[in-house]
Each structure stands twice: as structure tokens, then as C-alpha cells.
Design a protein around this motif. Structure first.
Motif, PDB file in Angstrom:
ATOM      1  N   VAL A 240       3.053 -19.872 -27.596  1.00 25.26           N
ATOM      2  CA  VAL A 240       3.207 -19.555 -26.170  1.00 25.26           C
ATOM      3  C   VAL A 240       1.937 -19.941 -25.424  1.00 25.26           C
ATOM      4  N   LYS A 241       0.782 -19.630 -25.995  1.00 20.75           N
ATOM      5  CA  LYS A 241      -0.488 -19.990 -25.356  1.00 20.75           C
ATOM      6  C   LYS A 241      -0.627 -21.504 -25.222  1.00 20.75           C
ATOM      7  N   GLU A 242      -0.271 -22.219 -26.264  1.00 15.44           N
ATOM      8  CA  GLU A 242      -0.357 -23.681 -26.252  1.00 15.44           C
ATOM      9  C   GLU A 242       0.615 -24.273 -25.233  1.00 15.44           C
ATOM     10  N   ALA A 243       1.826 -23.708 -25.180  1.00 12.98           N
ATOM     11  CA  ALA A 243       2.807 -24.212 -24.208  1.00 12.98           C
ATOM     12  C   ALA A 243       2.327 -23.964 -22.786  1.00 12.98           C
ATOM     13  N   ALA A 244       1.702 -22.805 -22.548  1.00  3.99           N
ATOM     14  CA  ALA A 244       1.200 -22.506 -21.204  1.00  3.99           C
ATOM     15  C   ALA A 244       0.048 -23.435 -20.833  1.00  3.99           C
ATOM     16  N   LYS A 245      -0.784 -23.783 -21.797  1.00  8.19           N
ATOM     17  CA  LYS A 245      -1.906 -24.680 -21.511  1.00  8.19           C
ATOM     18  C   LYS A 245      -1.423 -26.109 -21.267  1.00  8.19           C
ATOM     19  N   ASN A 246      -0.395 -26.521 -21.970  1.00  6.51           N
ATOM     20  CA  ASN A 246       0.093 -27.897 -21.861  1.00  6.51           C
ATOM     21  C   ASN A 246       1.079 -28.098 -20.725  1.00  6.51           C
ATOM     22  N   SER A 247       1.753 -27.042 -20.290  1.00  5.51           N
ATOM     23  CA  SER A 247       2.777 -27.200 -19.255  1.00  5.51           C
ATOM     24  C   SER A 247       2.438 -26.333 -18.045  1.00  5.51           C
ATOM     25  N   PRO A 248       1.962 -26.935 -16.968  1.00  4.72           N
ATOM     26  CA  PRO A 248       1.646 -26.162 -15.770  1.00  4.72           C
ATOM     27  C   PRO A 248       2.897 -25.475 -15.180  1.00  4.72           C
ATOM     28  N   ARG A 249       4.030 -26.128 -15.319  1.00  2.02           N
ATOM     29  CA  ARG A 249       5.265 -25.549 -14.780  1.00  2.02           C
ATOM     30  C   ARG A 249       5.604 -24.246 -15.532  1.00  2.02           C
ATOM     31  N   PHE A 250       5.537 -24.265 -16.861  1.00  4.87           N
ATOM     32  CA  PHE A 250       5.789 -23.067 -17.671  1.00  4.87           C
ATOM     33  C   PHE A 250       4.770 -21.980 -17.335  1.00  4.87           C
ATOM     34  N   LYS A 251       3.514 -22.392 -17.192  1.00  8.57           N
ATOM     35  CA  LYS A 251       2.454 -21.431 -16.895  1.00  8.57           C
ATOM     36  C   LYS A 251       2.669 -20.780 -15.526  1.00  8.57           C
ATOM     37  N   ASN A 252       2.998 -21.575 -14.523  1.00  8.41           N
ATOM     38  CA  ASN A 252       3.119 -21.047 -13.154  1.00  8.41           C
ATOM     39  C   ASN A 252       4.443 -20.333 -12.900  1.00  8.41           C
ATOM     40  N   SER A 253       5.511 -20.752 -13.568  1.00  5.89           N
ATOM     41  CA  SER A 253       6.821 -20.150 -13.280  1.00  5.89           C
ATOM     42  C   SER A 253       7.193 -19.019 -14.226  1.00  5.89           C
ATOM     43  N   VAL A 254       6.611 -18.986 -15.429  1.00  2.07           N
ATOM     44  CA  VAL A 254       6.988 -17.958 -16.398  1.00  2.07           C
ATOM     45  C   VAL A 254       5.808 -17.055 -16.744  1.00  2.07           C
ATOM     46  N   VAL A 255       4.735 -17.644 -17.225  1.00  3.04           N
ATOM     47  CA  VAL A 255       3.629 -16.860 -17.778  1.00  3.04           C
ATOM     48  C   VAL A 255       2.920 -16.037 -16.704  1.00  3.04           C
ATOM     49  N   LEU A 256       2.497 -16.670 -15.599  1.00  2.00           N
ATOM     50  CA  LEU A 256       1.746 -15.939 -14.570  1.00  2.00           C
ATOM     51  C   LEU A 256       2.561 -14.809 -13.935  1.00  2.00           C
ATOM     52  N   PRO A 257       3.821 -15.030 -13.515  1.00  2.00           N
ATOM     53  CA  PRO A 257       4.570 -13.908 -12.926  1.00  2.00           C
ATOM     54  C   PRO A 257       4.788 -12.760 -13.917  1.00  2.00           C
ATOM     55  N   LEU A 258       5.092 -13.083 -15.163  1.00  2.00           N
ATOM     56  CA  LEU A 258       5.295 -12.032 -16.155  1.00  2.00           C
ATOM     57  C   LEU A 258       3.994 -11.282 -16.430  1.00  2.00           C
ATOM     58  N   ALA A 259       2.889 -12.005 -16.514  1.00  2.00           N
ATOM     59  CA  ALA A 259       1.599 -11.359 -16.770  1.00  2.00           C
ATOM     60  C   ALA A 259       1.209 -10.454 -15.600  1.00  2.00           C
ATOM     61  N   GLN A 260       1.431 -10.901 -14.386  1.00  2.00           N
ATOM     62  CA  GLN A 260       1.109 -10.069 -13.213  1.00  2.00           C
ATOM     63  C   GLN A 260       1.996  -8.820 -13.190  1.00  2.00           C
ATOM     64  N   PHE A 261       3.280  -8.996 -13.468  1.00  2.00           N
ATOM     65  CA  PHE A 261       4.192  -7.849 -13.512  1.00  2.00           C
ATOM     66  C   PHE A 261       3.775  -6.859 -14.599  1.00  2.00           C
ATOM     67  N   TYR A 262       3.453  -7.371 -15.766  1.00  2.00           N
ATOM     68  CA  TYR A 262       3.018  -6.529 -16.883  1.00  2.00           C
ATOM     69  C   TYR A 262       1.746  -5.759 -16.510  1.00  2.00           C
ATOM     70  N   THR A 263       0.799  -6.432 -15.886  1.00  2.00           N
ATOM     71  CA  THR A 263      -0.460  -5.799 -15.499  1.00  2.00           C
ATOM     72  C   THR A 263      -0.219  -4.716 -14.447  1.00  2.00           C
ATOM     73  N   ARG A 264       0.568  -5.028 -13.407  1.00  2.00           N
ATOM     74  CA  ARG A 264       0.882  -4.030 -12.366  1.00  2.00           C
ATOM     75  C   ARG A 264       1.545  -2.795 -12.970  1.00  2.00           C
ATOM     76  N   THR A 265       2.540  -3.021 -13.820  1.00  2.00           N
ATOM     77  CA  THR A 265       3.277  -1.913 -14.429  1.00  2.00           C
ATOM     78  C   THR A 265       2.351  -1.072 -15.308  1.00  2.00           C
TER      79      THR A 265
END
Length: 181
Positions: free
Chosen positions: A25-50
Motif C-alpha cells: 500500500v505504501k509503495e502504491a501510494a508513492k508510485n501513484s499520485p492518483r491513488f495517494k490523493n483519492s484514496v490514501v489521503l482522504p482515508l488517513a484524514q478521516f481516520y485521524t479526525r475520528t
């Protein structure tokens, strides 16, 4: 299974399954900006807020108005670790369900064995009832034969001729035919 063995198994699963998934997952996020911006960042922000809101309520601070966004690197690490942990939880839940299913099948097989035993006992009782019925009929026939022999002996001792016996036997046969009809 003893507690140390469970801990050891969870550590092995974490190292052999969880870590490689987290790294992918970390490698995919580093290699794919689309995956990082559309999946990883929103989920991480939601997880952190919660997480921050739950912790603040548990500490009695109250509701938090805003939560500071986390960095991209921290979000990628967080979601990679989260994916690895979710994988471990899914595997653990699957193992629990498999064990429950195995136990249910074991109970069902025991239940089936008891039912088979009961059925075989019922069949045996029916067979024994038939044997008793046949033996009762044979006993009644033997009693009739003994009764007839006693009459024959009695008649022969008292000088009654065989013509009378034949007539008596013919009358009994006729009575038996009438009673059977």
C-alpha cells in the motif's frame, strides 16, 4: 490454544502477511499520485479526525472543532499500517468463523450418530416384537397340540374309538374355518 502460542501466531501472521500488504500500500501510494490523493489521503484524514475525537471524548475534553491535517508521508505510513492491521483482523475473524463452522459440523455429526443409533435401536425393537409375536403364535399352536394329545390319551384310556375322535377333529376343523371367516 495457550496464550503464548496465540501471541506467537499473531506475530507470525503480522510479519508474513500484514507487513507485506502494508508495504505494498505504501509503495502504491508513492508510485501513484492518483491513488495517494483519492484514496490514501482522504482515508488517513478521516481516520485521524475520528481517532482524535474519540480520544478527546474519552478524556472528557469534549468535542474537538478542527483537527490539524497530517503530512502526506505520515498519511501514507498510517494507511499502509492500517491496511496491514485490517488484513490481520480479517484473517483472525475468518479463523474464528472457520473454527465455529468446524465445531458445528462436529456437533452435527455427533447428532447424526445419535440419530442413527436411535433408528437402529427402533429397528431392533421392531424385530424383537415380531419374534415375540411369532413365538407367542407357536406357543399357542403347541398348547393346542398338547391339548389334543391329552384328549387322545384320555380317549384311548377310556376305550373311546377312533371314529369318535375323527368326528371330533372334523368338527374342530369346521369350527376353525368358521372362526377364521
Amino acid at each position: 490454544m495457550p496464550l503464548p502460542a496465540i501471541k506467537l501466531m499473531s506475530l507470525v501472521v503480522k510479519q508474513l502477511i500484514g507487513k507485506p500488504i502494508a508495504n505494498r500500500v505504501k509503495e502504491a501510494a508513492k508510485n501513484s499520485p492518483r491513488f495517494k490523493n483519492s484514496v490514501v489521503l482522504p482515508l488517513a484524514q478521516f481516520y485521524t479526525r475520528t481517532t482524535v475525537q474519540i480520544k478527546s471524548r474519552m478524556l472528557g475534553i469534549g468535542k474537538v472543532e478542527s483537527v490539524e491535517p497530517i503530512s502526506i508521508e505520515r498519511a501514507v505510513d498510517l494507511m499502509g499500517d492500517f491496511a496491514g492491521e485490517v488484513t490481520i483482523v480479517v484473517i483472525a475473524i475468518s479463523l474464528v468463523f472457520l473454527e465455529m463452522h468446524r465445531q458445528n459440523q462436529k456437533v452435527e455429526s455427533t447428532y447424526d450418530a445419535y440419530n442413527d443409533t436411535i433408528e437402529s435401536l427402533k429397528d431392533r425393537v421392531e424385530q424383537l416384537e415380531l419374534v415375540v409375536k411369532n413365538q407367542t403364535l407357536q406357543t399357542e399352536k403347541m398348547e393346542e397340540v398338547v391339548k389334543n394329545l391329552n384328549q387322545t390319551v384320555f380317549y384311548s384310556q377310556h376305550g373311546i374309538t377312533s371314529k369318535i375322535l375323527n368326528t371330533t377333529e372334523e368338527q374342530k376343523a369346521a369350527e376353525n374355518k368358521k372362526s377364521k371367516s
